[in-house]
Design a protein around this motif. Structure first.
Motif, short mmCIF file in Angstrom:
data_model
loop_
_atom_site.label_atom_id
_atom_site.label_comp_id
_atom_site.label_asym_id
_atom_site.label_seq_id
_atom_site.Cartn_x
_atom_site.Cartn_y
_atom_site.Cartn_z
N SER A 1 17.76 10.18 41.80
CA SER A 1 17.64 9.58 43.13
C SER A 1 18.93 9.70 43.92
N LYS A 2 20.04 9.43 43.26
CA LYS A 2 21.35 9.53 43.93
C LYS A 2 21.65 10.98 44.31
N MET A 3 21.37 11.91 43.42
CA MET A 3 21.65 13.31 43.68
C MET A 3 20.75 13.84 44.81
N ALA A 4 19.49 13.47 44.81
CA ALA A 4 18.57 13.93 45.86
C ALA A 4 19.05 13.46 47.23
N ALA A 5 19.45 12.20 47.34
CA ALA A 5 19.95 11.67 48.61
C ALA A 5 21.23 12.38 49.02
N LYS A 6 22.10 12.65 48.07
CA LYS A 6 23.36 13.33 48.34
C LYS A 6 23.12 14.76 48.83
N MET A 7 22.17 15.46 48.21
CA MET A 7 21.88 16.84 48.61
C MET A 7 21.23 16.89 50.00
N ARG A 8 20.37 15.94 50.29
CA ARG A 8 19.75 15.87 51.62
C ARG A 8 20.84 15.64 52.68
N ASP A 9 21.73 14.70 52.43
CA ASP A 9 22.83 14.41 53.38
C ASP A 9 23.74 15.62 53.54
N LEU A 10 24.04 16.30 52.44
CA LEU A 10 24.90 17.48 52.48
C LEU A 10 24.27 18.58 53.34
N ALA A 11 22.99 18.82 53.14
CA ALA A 11 22.30 19.86 53.91
C ALA A 11 22.35 19.56 55.40
N ILE A 12 22.13 18.32 55.76
CA ILE A 12 22.11 17.93 57.17
C ILE A 12 23.51 17.91 57.76
N ARG A 13 24.45 17.31 57.05
CA ARG A 13 25.81 17.10 57.57
C ARG A 13 26.64 18.39 57.62
N GLU A 14 26.58 19.19 56.57
CA GLU A 14 27.48 20.33 56.48
C GLU A 14 26.82 21.69 56.79
N TYR A 15 25.50 21.76 56.72
CA TYR A 15 24.85 23.05 56.87
C TYR A 15 23.81 23.07 57.99
N ASP A 16 23.85 22.08 58.85
CA ASP A 16 23.00 22.04 60.05
C ASP A 16 21.51 22.10 59.77
N CYS A 17 21.09 21.58 58.63
CA CYS A 17 19.66 21.40 58.38
C CYS A 17 19.16 20.42 59.44
N THR A 18 18.06 20.73 60.09
CA THR A 18 17.59 19.90 61.20
C THR A 18 16.61 18.81 60.77
N GLU A 19 15.99 18.99 59.62
CA GLU A 19 15.04 17.99 59.11
C GLU A 19 14.84 18.24 57.62
N PHE A 20 14.68 17.16 56.85
CA PHE A 20 14.52 17.29 55.40
C PHE A 20 13.59 16.18 54.95
N VAL A 21 12.41 16.53 54.46
CA VAL A 21 11.44 15.54 54.00
C VAL A 21 11.01 15.89 52.58
N ALA A 22 10.77 14.87 51.78
CA ALA A 22 10.34 15.08 50.40
C ALA A 22 9.41 13.96 49.98
N THR A 23 8.49 14.30 49.08
CA THR A 23 7.59 13.30 48.52
C THR A 23 7.17 13.73 47.12
N ALA A 24 6.78 12.75 46.33
CA ALA A 24 6.29 13.04 44.99
C ALA A 24 5.01 12.25 44.76
N GLU A 25 4.09 12.88 44.05
CA GLU A 25 2.83 12.21 43.68
C GLU A 25 2.48 12.67 42.28
N GLY A 26 2.30 11.72 41.39
CA GLY A 26 2.05 12.08 40.00
C GLY A 26 3.22 12.88 39.46
N SER A 27 2.93 14.07 38.94
CA SER A 27 3.99 14.91 38.39
C SER A 27 4.43 16.02 39.34
N GLN A 28 3.98 15.94 40.60
CA GLN A 28 4.30 16.98 41.57
C GLN A 28 5.26 16.46 42.64
N GLU A 29 6.24 17.30 43.00
CA GLU A 29 7.15 16.99 44.09
C GLU A 29 7.15 18.15 45.07
#
Length: 97
Positions: A19-47
């Protein structure tokens, strides 16, 4: 042009570190690499995670970021049974807003 990175995975196990790493990677993509949107979800064993970008160079640079490489290795060895990544060009986008 606009691009999307589509990450799909079968989950092996998630923990607090994930959970910590996923949040950190999302922030990194947006802050340093100009990612404009980042959404993720998981259901059962699928993400699924979809991120949007304005250019391919930023996607390539983000993929090679040292912290992201560590996260990728942890994903391969610990968090995911398997995964796929697709980089696609967005041809159209519709919205109700």
């Amino acid at each position: 042009m606009k691009y999307a990175v589509i990450f799909k995975a079968e989950i092996n196990q998630f923990d607090d570190e994930y959970s910590k790493m996923a949040a950190k990677m999302r922030d990194l993509a947006i802050r340093e690499y100009d990612c404009t949107e980042f959404v993720a979800t998981a259901e059962g064993s699928q993400e699924i995670a979809i991120s949007y970008w304005d250019n391919l160079e930023h996607i390539k640079a983000w993929k090679q970021n040292a912290e992201h490489l560590v996260a990728q290795k942890l994903g391969q060895n610990k968090w995911y049974k398997h995964y796929t990544v697709e980089v696609v060009e967005v041809l159209r986008r519709y919205s109700s807003k």
